[in-house]
Design an enzyme around this catalytic site. Structure first.
Site, short mmCIF file in Angstrom:
data_model
loop_
_atom_site.label_atom_id
_atom_site.label_comp_id
_atom_site.label_asym_id
_atom_site.label_seq_id
_atom_site.Cartn_x
_atom_site.Cartn_y
_atom_site.Cartn_z
N LYS A 53 -10.72 34.51 -2.58
CA LYS A 53 -10.54 33.19 -1.98
C LYS A 53 -9.89 32.23 -2.97
O LYS A 53 -8.97 31.49 -2.64
CB LYS A 53 -11.90 32.64 -1.50
CG LYS A 53 -12.41 33.37 -0.25
CD LYS A 53 -13.87 33.06 0.06
CE LYS A 53 -14.35 33.92 1.22
NZ LYS A 53 -15.78 33.75 1.54
N GLN A 97 -20.98 30.82 -0.86
CA GLN A 97 -20.87 32.23 -0.51
C GLN A 97 -22.25 32.79 -0.14
O GLN A 97 -23.20 32.66 -0.89
CB GLN A 97 -20.27 33.02 -1.69
CG GLN A 97 -19.99 34.47 -1.40
CD GLN A 97 -18.90 34.66 -0.33
OE1 GLN A 97 -17.87 34.01 -0.33
NE2 GLN A 97 -19.16 35.58 0.59
N ASP A 120 -16.21 26.50 6.42
CA ASP A 120 -16.68 27.76 7.02
C ASP A 120 -17.13 27.54 8.47
O ASP A 120 -17.30 28.49 9.22
CB ASP A 120 -17.88 28.31 6.21
CG ASP A 120 -17.48 29.47 5.30
OD1 ASP A 120 -16.42 30.08 5.55
OD2 ASP A 120 -18.24 29.77 4.37
#
Ligand code: NDP
Length: 288
Positions: A53, A97, A120
């Site tokens: 990422k 994460q 997200d």
């Protein structure tokens, strides 16, 4: 018949070149899109995802900030960091994460992220907005799948779509997006009585389970579009390679279009994370 392969790397490259241009335009206005990534613990798969990422941000001309914590960090310390990132006007996207170590309440951590930086799309406010049909940020994996279907002009209206898996990050938002696109959606899970009965009806089959090759060729309707979200590492005695939830070799003889693993949905997930972060920065540039 052999299915056409829906190449997620090629589609990603073309979407990312458009994103890089948008990032450049923003930078020219002194707003460089910036993603902050928080990683807790030493889960090797998570470390690879975070690295990918961060690297993708650099390639697209975006900024990234990375915060690594040991597995035994106190949740308060991570929450403090999130609060600081929420308050930082130079940060447009914040990602924690998952999974987090057991001392964390993951929901509480996701709720601590400012909804307007929740790229997200996991904050309850953003989940609700998606459910109501006016999403702020679409969760990256199902967003990527929708882009793949769109790029191939797969007809969705009235199509039978079957999703295997009902997680908050893939299965459920995938169902919402396909419903919004007027598909008729069935969601299957571990308690589904006759999985093959459902999958064989699917014009569009999305597999998001996490079980290597569990969807065989005989579970697929001839001519179906098969989207394989699963990422599974085979044990060393079976070669140790990455495979999806679908038995690719068998499925490609039945389906009309299929995504490979690796090189299918995975790269699109990261691409849509970049897209969400740039969108967030553009909202700042527009003053909202
Ligand atoms: P979860 O473990 O959260 O969810 C798995 C789902 O599969 C659950 O809903 C579970 O049902 C269901 N399931 C388990 N066994 C069966 C079965 N035998 N039959 C039918 N359904 C079953 O996983 P995620 O949604 O987070 O991820 C799914 C897969 O996708 C994983 O391989 C993951 O690595 C991959 N992934 C890939 C991404 C990408 O970018 N390509 C991004 C995110 C995930 P129940 O709810 O009843 O337990």
């Amino acid at each position: 018949m052999s299915a056409r392969i829906l190449d997620g790397n090629a589609l990603s490259a073309s979407v990312r070149s458009g994103l890089a241009e948008r990032a450049l335009n923003l930078t020219a206005r002194r707003i460089t899109p910036c993603l902050a990534v928080v990683l807790v613990g030493e889960n090797p798969a998570s470390a690879v995802y975070v690295r990918n990422k961060v690297k993708a941000c650099e390639v697209a001309g975006m900024r990234s900030l990375r915060f690594d914590y040991p597995a035994d960090v106190k949740p308060a310390e991570v929450l403090e960091r999130i609060a600081a990132l929420n308050a930082d006007p130079g940060v447009h996207g914040i990602l924690v994460q998952l999974p987090l170590p057991p001392q964390f309440d993951s929901d509480a951590v996701l709720e601590a992220i400012a909804p307007e930086k929740d790229v997200d799309g996991f904050h309850a406010q953003n989940v609700g907005a998606l459910m109501q049909g006016h999403p702020r940020f679409i969760p990256c994996t199902p967003y990527g799948v929708m882009e793949m279907l769109r790029s191939e002009q797969v007809p969705l209206k009235g199509a039978e779509a079957v999703i295997v898996g009902r997680s908050n990050i893939v299965g459920k938002p995938m169902a919402m997006l396909l419903v919004a696109a007027s598909a008729t959606v069935t969601v299957c899970h571990s308690q589904t009585r006759d999985l093959a009965f459902h999958t064989r009806r699917a014009d569009i089959l999305v597999a998001a389970v996490g079980k290597a090759r569990m969807i065989g060729g005989d579970m697929i309707k001839p001519g179906a579009v098969v989207i394989d979200v699963g990422i599974n590492r085979l044990p060393p005695e079976e070669g140790g390679k990455l495979v999806g939830d679908v038995d690719f070799e068998a499925a490609k003889e039945v389906a009309s279009l299929i995504t490979p693993v690796p090189g299918g949905v995975g790269p699109m997930t990261i691409t849509m994370l970049l897209a969400n972060t740039i969108e967030s920065a553009e909202r700042v540039a527009r003053g909202r």
